[in-house]
Design a protein around this motif. Structure first.
Motif, PDB file in Angstrom:
ATOM      1  N   ASP A 599       0.839  -1.210   0.000  1.00 15.84           N
ATOM      2  CA  ASP A 599       0.000   0.000   0.000  1.00 15.84           C
ATOM      3  C   ASP A 599       0.872   1.259   0.000  1.00 15.84           C
ATOM      4  O   ASP A 599       1.757   1.421   0.840  1.00 15.84           O
ATOM      5  CB  ASP A 599      -0.901   0.013   1.241  1.00 15.84           C
ATOM      6  CG  ASP A 599      -1.954  -1.068   1.178  1.00 15.84           C
ATOM      7  OD1 ASP A 599      -2.937  -0.890   0.442  1.00 15.84           O
ATOM      8  OD2 ASP A 599      -1.774  -2.103   1.851  1.00 15.84           O
ATOM      9  N   GLY A 600       0.604   2.138  -0.955  1.00 19.67           N
ATOM     10  CA  GLY A 600       1.359   3.377  -1.065  1.00 19.67           C
ATOM     11  C   GLY A 600       2.637   3.243  -1.862  1.00 19.67           C
ATOM     12  O   GLY A 600       3.312   4.247  -2.128  1.00 19.67           O
ATOM     13  N   THR A 601       2.979   2.008  -2.252  1.00 20.37           N
ATOM     14  CA  THR A 601       4.212   1.785  -3.019  1.00 20.37           C
ATOM     15  C   THR A 601       3.897   1.261  -4.414  1.00 20.37           C
ATOM     16  O   THR A 601       4.234   1.889  -5.412  1.00 20.37           O
ATOM     17  CB  THR A 601       5.142   0.819  -2.265  1.00 20.37           C
ATOM     18  OG1 THR A 601       5.465   1.376  -0.991  1.00 20.37           O
ATOM     19  CG2 THR A 601       6.426   0.587  -3.049  1.00 20.37           C
ATOM     20  N   VAL A 602       3.244   0.098  -4.499  1.00 21.63           N
ATOM     21  CA  VAL A 602       2.783  -0.384  -5.808  1.00 21.63           C
ATOM     22  C   VAL A 602       1.271  -0.228  -5.939  1.00 21.63           C
ATOM     23  O   VAL A 602       0.713  -0.418  -7.021  1.00 21.63           O
ATOM     24  CB  VAL A 602       3.189  -1.850  -6.042  1.00 21.63           C
ATOM     25  CG1 VAL A 602       4.703  -1.960  -6.110  1.00 21.63           C
ATOM     26  CG2 VAL A 602       2.624  -2.757  -4.957  1.00 21.63           C
ATOM     27  N   THR A 630      15.794 -12.268  -5.913  1.00 22.66           N
ATOM     28  CA  THR A 630      14.965 -12.690  -4.786  1.00 22.66           C
ATOM     29  C   THR A 630      14.001 -11.539  -4.523  1.00 22.66           C
ATOM     30  O   THR A 630      14.419 -10.454  -4.105  1.00 22.66           O
ATOM     31  CB  THR A 630      15.808 -12.963  -3.532  1.00 22.66           C
ATOM     32  OG1 THR A 630      16.739 -14.026  -3.816  1.00 22.66           O
ATOM     33  CG2 THR A 630      14.927 -13.345  -2.350  1.00 22.66           C
ATOM     34  N   VAL A 631      12.707 -11.761  -4.812  1.00 29.42           N
ATOM     35  CA  VAL A 631      11.716 -10.689  -4.752  1.00 29.42           C
ATOM     36  C   VAL A 631      10.721 -10.981  -3.632  1.00 29.42           C
ATOM     37  O   VAL A 631      10.193 -12.096  -3.538  1.00 29.42           O
ATOM     38  CB  VAL A 631      10.963 -10.544  -6.100  1.00 29.42           C
ATOM     39  CG1 VAL A 631      10.022  -9.341  -6.050  1.00 29.42           C
ATOM     40  CG2 VAL A 631      11.954 -10.403  -7.254  1.00 29.42           C
ATOM     41  N   PHE A 632      10.470  -9.955  -2.806  1.00 27.91           N
ATOM     42  CA  PHE A 632       9.528 -10.079  -1.697  1.00 27.91           C
ATOM     43  C   PHE A 632       8.577  -8.878  -1.676  1.00 27.91           C
ATOM     44  O   PHE A 632       8.984  -7.737  -1.930  1.00 27.91           O
ATOM     45  CB  PHE A 632      10.269 -10.120  -0.351  1.00 27.91           C
ATOM     46  CG  PHE A 632      10.424 -11.495   0.219  1.00 27.91           C
ATOM     47  CD1 PHE A 632       9.547 -11.955   1.185  1.00 27.91           C
ATOM     48  CD2 PHE A 632      11.446 -12.327  -0.224  1.00 27.91           C
ATOM     49  CE1 PHE A 632       9.690 -13.230   1.710  1.00 27.91           C
ATOM     50  CE2 PHE A 632      11.598 -13.595   0.297  1.00 27.91           C
ATOM     51  CZ  PHE A 632      10.718 -14.067   1.271  1.00 27.91           C
ATOM     52  N   VAL A 633       7.310  -9.156  -1.384  1.00 29.83           N
ATOM     53  CA  VAL A 633       6.362  -8.111  -1.000  1.00 29.83           C
ATOM     54  C   VAL A 633       6.260  -8.142   0.523  1.00 29.83           C
ATOM     55  O   VAL A 633       5.933  -9.183   1.100  1.00 29.83           O
ATOM     56  CB  VAL A 633       4.976  -8.330  -1.639  1.00 29.83           C
ATOM     57  CG1 VAL A 633       3.946  -7.395  -0.998  1.00 29.83           C
ATOM     58  CG2 VAL A 633       5.044  -8.078  -3.144  1.00 29.83           C
ATOM     59  N   VAL A 634       6.564  -7.015   1.156  1.00 31.93           N
ATOM     60  CA  VAL A 634       6.582  -6.922   2.623  1.00 31.93           C
ATOM     61  C   VAL A 634       5.496  -5.936   3.028  1.00 31.93           C
ATOM     62  O   VAL A 634       5.615  -4.736   2.775  1.00 31.93           O
ATOM     63  CB  VAL A 634       7.956  -6.463   3.141  1.00 31.93           C
ATOM     64  CG1 VAL A 634       7.991  -6.513   4.659  1.00 31.93           C
ATOM     65  CG2 VAL A 634       9.067  -7.311   2.543  1.00 31.93           C
ATOM     66  N   VAL A 830       3.217   5.596  -9.510  1.00 31.12           N
ATOM     67  CA  VAL A 830       3.389   5.498 -10.967  1.00 31.12           C
ATOM     68  C   VAL A 830       4.873   5.377 -11.299  1.00 31.12           C
ATOM     69  O   VAL A 830       5.284   4.546 -12.127  1.00 31.12           O
ATOM     70  CB  VAL A 830       2.771   6.722 -11.670  1.00 31.12           C
ATOM     71  CG1 VAL A 830       3.095   6.695 -13.164  1.00 31.12           C
ATOM     72  CG2 VAL A 830       1.260   6.758 -11.448  1.00 31.12           C
ATOM     73  N   GLU A 831       5.700   6.211 -10.644  1.00 26.27           N
ATOM     74  CA  GLU A 831       7.138   6.138 -10.900  1.00 26.27           C
ATOM     75  C   GLU A 831       7.724   4.820 -10.395  1.00 26.27           C
ATOM     76  O   GLU A 831       8.650   4.273 -11.006  1.00 26.27           O
ATOM     77  CB  GLU A 831       7.849   7.323 -10.242  1.00 26.27           C
ATOM     78  CG  GLU A 831       7.553   8.652 -10.908  1.00 26.27           C
ATOM     79  CD  GLU A 831       8.504   9.743 -10.490  1.00 26.27           C
ATOM     80  OE1 GLU A 831       8.434  10.834 -11.059  1.00 26.27           O
ATOM     81  OE2 GLU A 831       9.348   9.500  -9.600  1.00 26.27           O
ATOM     82  N   VAL A 832       7.203   4.310  -9.305  1.00 23.98           N
ATOM     83  CA  VAL A 832       7.685   3.017  -8.801  1.00 23.98           C
ATOM     84  C   VAL A 832       7.407   1.913  -9.813  1.00 23.98           C
ATOM     85  O   VAL A 832       8.288   1.111 -10.157  1.00 23.98           O
ATOM     86  CB  VAL A 832       7.011   2.681  -7.445  1.00 23.98           C
ATOM     87  CG1 VAL A 832       7.403   1.268  -7.001  1.00 23.98           C
ATOM     88  CG2 VAL A 832       7.404   3.694  -6.380  1.00 23.98           C
ATOM     89  N   ILE A 833       6.183   1.871 -10.327  1.00 27.37           N
ATOM     90  CA  ILE A 833       5.810   0.822 -11.287  1.00 27.37           C
ATOM     91  C   ILE A 833       6.605   0.968 -12.585  1.00 27.37           C
ATOM     92  O   ILE A 833       7.055  -0.034 -13.169  1.00 27.37           O
ATOM     93  CB  ILE A 833       4.293   0.878 -11.553  1.00 27.37           C
ATOM     94  CG1 ILE A 833       3.538   0.467 -10.280  1.00 27.37           C
ATOM     95  CG2 ILE A 833       3.907  -0.031 -12.709  1.00 27.37           C
ATOM     96  CD1 ILE A 833       2.050   0.684 -10.355  1.00 27.37           C
ATOM     97  N   ASN A 834       6.805   2.189 -13.030  1.00 24.67           N
ATOM     98  CA  ASN A 834       7.607   2.408 -14.249  1.00 24.67           C
ATOM     99  C   ASN A 834       9.030   1.905 -14.061  1.00 24.67           C
ATOM    100  O   ASN A 834       9.613   1.286 -14.965  1.00 24.67           O
ATOM    101  CB  ASN A 834       7.620   3.889 -14.612  1.00 24.67           C
ATOM    102  CG  ASN A 834       6.288   4.361 -15.163  1.00 24.67           C
ATOM    103  OD1 ASN A 834       5.471   3.553 -15.610  1.00 24.67           O
ATOM    104  ND2 ASN A 834       6.062   5.660 -15.141  1.00 24.67           N
ATOM    105  N   MET A 835       9.610   2.189 -12.895  1.00 23.32           N
ATOM    106  CA  MET A 835      10.976   1.730 -12.625  1.00 23.32           C
ATOM    107  C   MET A 835      11.025   0.197 -12.598  1.00 23.32           C
ATOM    108  O   MET A 835      11.926  -0.426 -13.194  1.00 23.32           O
ATOM    109  CB  MET A 835      11.463   2.296 -11.298  1.00 23.32           C
ATOM    110  CG  MET A 835      12.868   1.828 -10.917  1.00 23.32           C
ATOM    111  SD  MET A 835      13.214   2.067  -9.177  1.00 23.32           S
ATOM    112  CE  MET A 835      12.023   0.942  -8.443  1.00 23.32           C
ATOM    113  N   LEU A 836      10.063  -0.437 -11.912  1.00 30.13           N
ATOM    114  CA  LEU A 836      10.040  -1.904 -11.852  1.00 30.13           C
ATOM    115  C   LEU A 836       9.834  -2.509 -13.237  1.00 30.13           C
ATOM    116  O   LEU A 836      10.420  -3.556 -13.568  1.00 30.13           O
ATOM    117  CB  LEU A 836       8.929  -2.366 -10.908  1.00 30.13           C
ATOM    118  CG  LEU A 836       9.097  -2.001  -9.424  1.00 30.13           C
ATOM    119  CD1 LEU A 836       7.863  -2.427  -8.632  1.00 30.13           C
ATOM    120  CD2 LEU A 836      10.347  -2.646  -8.842  1.00 30.13           C
ATOM    121  N   GLU A 837       9.036  -1.849 -14.057  1.00 35.92           N
ATOM    122  CA  GLU A 837       8.808  -2.335 -15.421  1.00 35.92           C
ATOM    123  C   GLU A 837      10.106  -2.296 -16.222  1.00 35.92           C
ATOM    124  O   GLU A 837      10.427  -3.241 -16.972  1.00 35.92           O
ATOM    125  CB  GLU A 837       7.733  -1.499 -16.094  1.00 35.92           C
ATOM    126  CG  GLU A 837       7.368  -2.016 -17.491  1.00 35.92           C
ATOM    127  CD  GLU A 837       6.218  -1.239 -18.090  1.00 35.92           C
ATOM    128  OE1 GLU A 837       5.558  -1.775 -19.000  1.00 35.92           O
ATOM    129  OE2 GLU A 837       5.976  -0.092 -17.659  1.00 35.92           O
TER     130      GLU A 837
END
Length: 850
Positions: A599-602, A630-634, A830-837
């Motif tokens: 929440d608030g990040t992705v 190694t990917v985690f959602v925390v 939006v910028e977080v998702i663009n960077m991850l993409e």
């Protein structure tokens, strides 16, 4: 000492300043204020103005800004030419002129303000030059069309009554809010800002703004100079939030005041009301640390100062030595021989309570008939500062009541009430102070009121004289609604609306024993003589220095339009995470750890549907498919929701409820923070939360598998915060012997097992990779709230422990520009998702190449 702003103020007066001005301005760049766009100060420029030295060492000027300059203006005739000229001299009765007595000797003071006299436009340039040369004063000339609406309109007809607790219930009962008057107020403040900008050197100068006339001035100055050291002092009361919230531009004014670095008030009550308004209307909570009160506002700490102003002791003693005054004392002693004089000195104002004082005098004489022929109320009425029907009505009431009382209770040669409505000099007033048994202040609301202070000093007499060395006596009857009341602990405090109680207080003041009068006088004189205007100015300026000591150590951004403008102050190392930097590091790395808050990040906080979109699922799957990752959602969310939402991501690790539940892959079982943990404490905590929920409308309880959370975001802000503090203490007491922690967050109180933090999740991930000989050489950790700070801290600890490779491929990133332990930021989800993409695309290309 020569000013660092200009080698000689005459250069400015003569117009020879542009050549000197521009180099200084380059040192301190202006900031764009386009909505949603951040204009960052250049690194080299930021370093050029940084200083580790205290500001007092480098600064040598204070710019004092007030509605009126501390000057008197008169027209005189030139003896040679017969031409009418302006003659100016210092107004020694002005509080602002005496500010310099509390400052370091080498500090230069420049005044910016308007003049009491109306200067013809053809003379304004000459007057400006003369005032700058002779007095170091910069006049602000307001066009008549603005002046009347600004001063007599918005200030006197709207703000002044409202700040004194009088609401305009009808059109004839005080001025209602008028958008045109507000615009004139804003325009006037802009003119004052322009005059300050003409003479300011933002590197070295301090600015001290005074009173309700200029409450939005801090915004105009802050728009130009992000790191300007600026204080504001309100000399009037600040109303309670219930009154202030009626102002249509309430948030605009509050935000403008928060662009200052230090906001000062005469009393704690006024400061408390201001803080309550900031809490209720802006969601800001204050903190008190080591005796100082501060408001955190976008990375800046705005200090709140509580300090009543004082009088100028030197000036009062000079007045007492005045030979003219000495003869006036003898005259008054003869005139009032055998009488007990009770003195009132007030402006002709609707809030001074003079009408109530007159009625209290009548009641005292009727209740104590022995005082008839002996007790006299001498009421000095200073000319009214405002105008309007209300002032005229109060004056008419005072006169009619006085005439009636004098007719009923007076005798030949004796008038119980003496009204003096002609202008008196301070020397003449001092004579009345000297011969009076008691001073009576019955204002129904007043910012400070220095009359009691002046009275006490005059009753003491001239320092060193025989009279001052012998025991002196004085008595004060003071309204509890004036700013000086808390500092005069020996005064008889009254509720002026209670006429009977005021009458008895006046009787007590003149009938109390001489010894008691001496003791009270001694106590008051000790305070007044040590807490003078110099003490007040010095105390405020020292706090301003302390508040601004780190100004040049922070990186600043100016954001927002109009009165939404504010400065975001952040650590110098805090910078935006750019694609070029992170993608280069990502490509080089062999063992990557990617930790993402939810929440608030992705997922945007404002989103109603909290399920991840197909785009997010696709991006995370691409990142998880890379064997180097190694990917985690925390997240703080429950494991059931997270498991269901991310079911398509088979290789995604999930840490739920801040890490109490954790699994590495979708087909693995959940691990818990502690095996066979007991949750008996929930049966103790939940009844406490339920008790507060029932008494706090808008609150609720969220029960998780491992935690209990009390939410109060929908409750009344002030009441909810008060209940939360009380609950926090209650829960800590009840759960003192339980293995849990009780924490407060943004509109929540949470109880959870000890050791359960997102930081512990990060530690487990890094240590597991280390044990598998896959020590992380690239770390990306993104989060947006306080709980994510634990992960950012753990990253630093893991680097020190050599669990993570110590290189430049570690990216702790917060969402939004705000104070954080992270070194990087991205603006939004939006910028977080663009960077991850972009990172996912890189992983996809690596798979294709292999």
């Amino acid at each position: 000492m020569i000013s660092k702003s200009y080698a000689n103020l005459l250069d400015l007066a003569n117009g020879n300043f542009p050549a000197m001005e521009e180099p200084r301005r380059k040192v301190f760049p202006r900031t764009m204020t386009v909505a949603g766009v951040l204009s960052e100060i250049d690194d080299d420029q930021a370093r050029s103005v940084s200083s580790d030295a205290l500001s007092a060492v480098t600064a040598d000027r204070l710019i004092v800004v007030a509605n009126q300059l501390p000057l008197k203006a008169t027209r005189v005739t030139d003896e040679k030419t017969g031409e009418l000229l302006w003659d100016f001299k210092w107004d020694e009765s002005s509080l602002y002129w005496h500010i310099k007595d509390g400052l370091p000797d080498e500090m230069e003071v420049i005044y910016v303000g308007s003049l009491k006299a109306e200067i013809d436009p053809s003379e304004q340039d000459d007057v400006s030059q003369m005032l700058l040369e002779k007095f170091k004063c910069v006049p602000a000339f307001l066009p008549p069309s603005i002046l009347d609406k600004y001063y007599h309109g918005f200030c006197k007809q709207y703000l002044w009554p409202l700040f004194h607790y009088r609401l305009p219930f009808s059109g004839g009962n005080g001025g209602r809010f008028d958008r045109g008057l507000w615009e004139a107020y804003v325009s006037a403040n802009k003119i004052f800002a322009q005059k300050v900008i003409e003479v300011i050197n933002p590197d070295d100068d301090y600015v001290w703004i005074h009173d309700y006339h200029l409450m939005v001035l801090p915004t105009f100055l802050r728009r130009h100079f992000n790191r300007l050291r600026m204080g504001f002092f309100l000399h009037s009361p600040f109303p309670s939030s219930e009154i202030y919230r009626t102002v249509p531009v309430r948030e605009e004014i509050l935000k403008a005041l928060l662009n200052a670095d230090l906001v000062g008030f005469h009393t704690f009550d006024y400061a408390r009301h201001f803080l309550s308004c900031c809490s209720r209307m802006l969601g800001l909570e204050y903190q008190s640390k080591r005796g100082y009160i501060g408001l955190e506002y976008y990375g800046r700490t705005i200090g709140v100062k509580i300090m009543p102003s004082g009088i100028h002791m030197g000036q009062m003693e000079s007045v007492l030595k005045d030979s003219c005054k000495q003869s006036k004392v003898r005259e008054l002693e003869q005139e009032y021989a055998g009488k007990m004089v009770l003195l009132g000195v007030d402006d002709m104002d609707t809030f001074k309570g003079v009408n109530l004082k007159v009625l209290a005098m009548e009641q005292m004489l009727k209740s104590h008939r022995s005082l008839l022929g002996h007790a006299v109320l001498v009421q000095i009425l200073n000319p009214a500062r405002g105008k309007g029907r209300d002032v005229a009505e109060i004056e008419a009431e005072i006169r009619s009541s006085s005439e009636r009382i004098n007719q009923e209770l007076g005798t030949p040669g004796y008038m119980p009430i003496v009204l003096i409505d002609k202008p008196l000099s301070l020397s003449e007033k001092a004579a009345y102070y000297t011969i009076s048994e008691a001073a009576i202040v019955t204002a129904i609301r007043d910012g400070m009121n220095l009359t009691p202070y002046e009275y006490v000093v005059c009753r003491q007499g001239i320092s060193g004289s025989d009279a001052s060395n012998s025991p002196q006596k004085s008595m004060l009857v003071v309204s509890e609604f004036v700013g000086c009341s808390p500092s005069l602990s020996g005064a008889i405090r009254v509720n002026p609306w209670d006429v009977d109680a005021s009458a008895e207080a006046m009787y007590e003041a003149i009938s109390i024993s001489d010894f008691e009068k001496q003791m009270r006088h001694e106590k008051h004189y000790k305070y007044v003589s040590t807490h003078d205007v110099a003490y007040w100015a010095r105390s405020f300026f020292q706090d301003l220095e302390r508040t601004c000591v780190d100004h040049f150590r922070s990186r600043c951004w100016g954001i927002g339009l109009s009165f939404g403008f504010r400065v975001v102050a952040l650590d110098p190392m805090f910078r935006k995470l750019t694609s070029d930097v992170i993608m280069d590091a990502y490509e080089r790395a062999q063992n990557r750890a990617i930790l993402l808050d939810y929440d608030g990040t992705v997922m945007p906080q404002s989103s109603i549907d909290k399920r991840p979109s197909a785009e997010v699922i696709s991006i995370i799957n691409r990142l998880c498919s890379d064997p180097k990752n190694t990917v985690f959602v925390v997240s703080g969310r429950g494991k059931e929701d997270l498991a269901k939402w991310f079911a398509p991501c088979e290789r995604l690790g999930i840490a739920a409820e801040h890490g109490y539940f954790m699994r590495w892959l979708a087909d693995e079982d959940w691990q818990t923070h502690a095996q066979n943990a007991s949750f008996g404490w929930m049966h103790m905590a939940e009844p406490v939360m339920r008790l507060y929920t029932e008494s706090t409308d808008g609150s609720s309880i969220e029960r998780k598998e491992s935690a209990l959370v009390w939410h109060f975001q929908d409750a009344d802000t002030a009441f909810g915060s008060a209940q939360a503090k009380e609950m926090l203490d209650h829960l800590e007491s009840v759960l003192a012997n339980e293995p849990v922690v009780v924490k407060s967050g943004q509109y929540i109180i949470e109880v959870k097992p000890q050791g359960v933090t997102k930081g512990s999740v990060a530690q487990k991930i890094f240590e597991s990779m280390f044990r598998k000989e896959r020590r992380a050489d690239f770390v990306l950790c993104v989060g947006d709230d306080r709980s994510d700070e634990d992960m950012f801290v753990m990253i630093g600890d893991s680097i020190k422990a050599d669990v993570i490779v110590n290189n430049k491929s570690v990216f702790a990133c917060t969402v939004g520009q705000k104070p954080s332990r992270a070194e990087y930021y991205l603006d939004d989800t939006v910028e977080v998702i663009n960077m991850l993409e972009n990172l996912g695309d890189l992983s996809g290309s690596e798979d294709s190449d292999s």
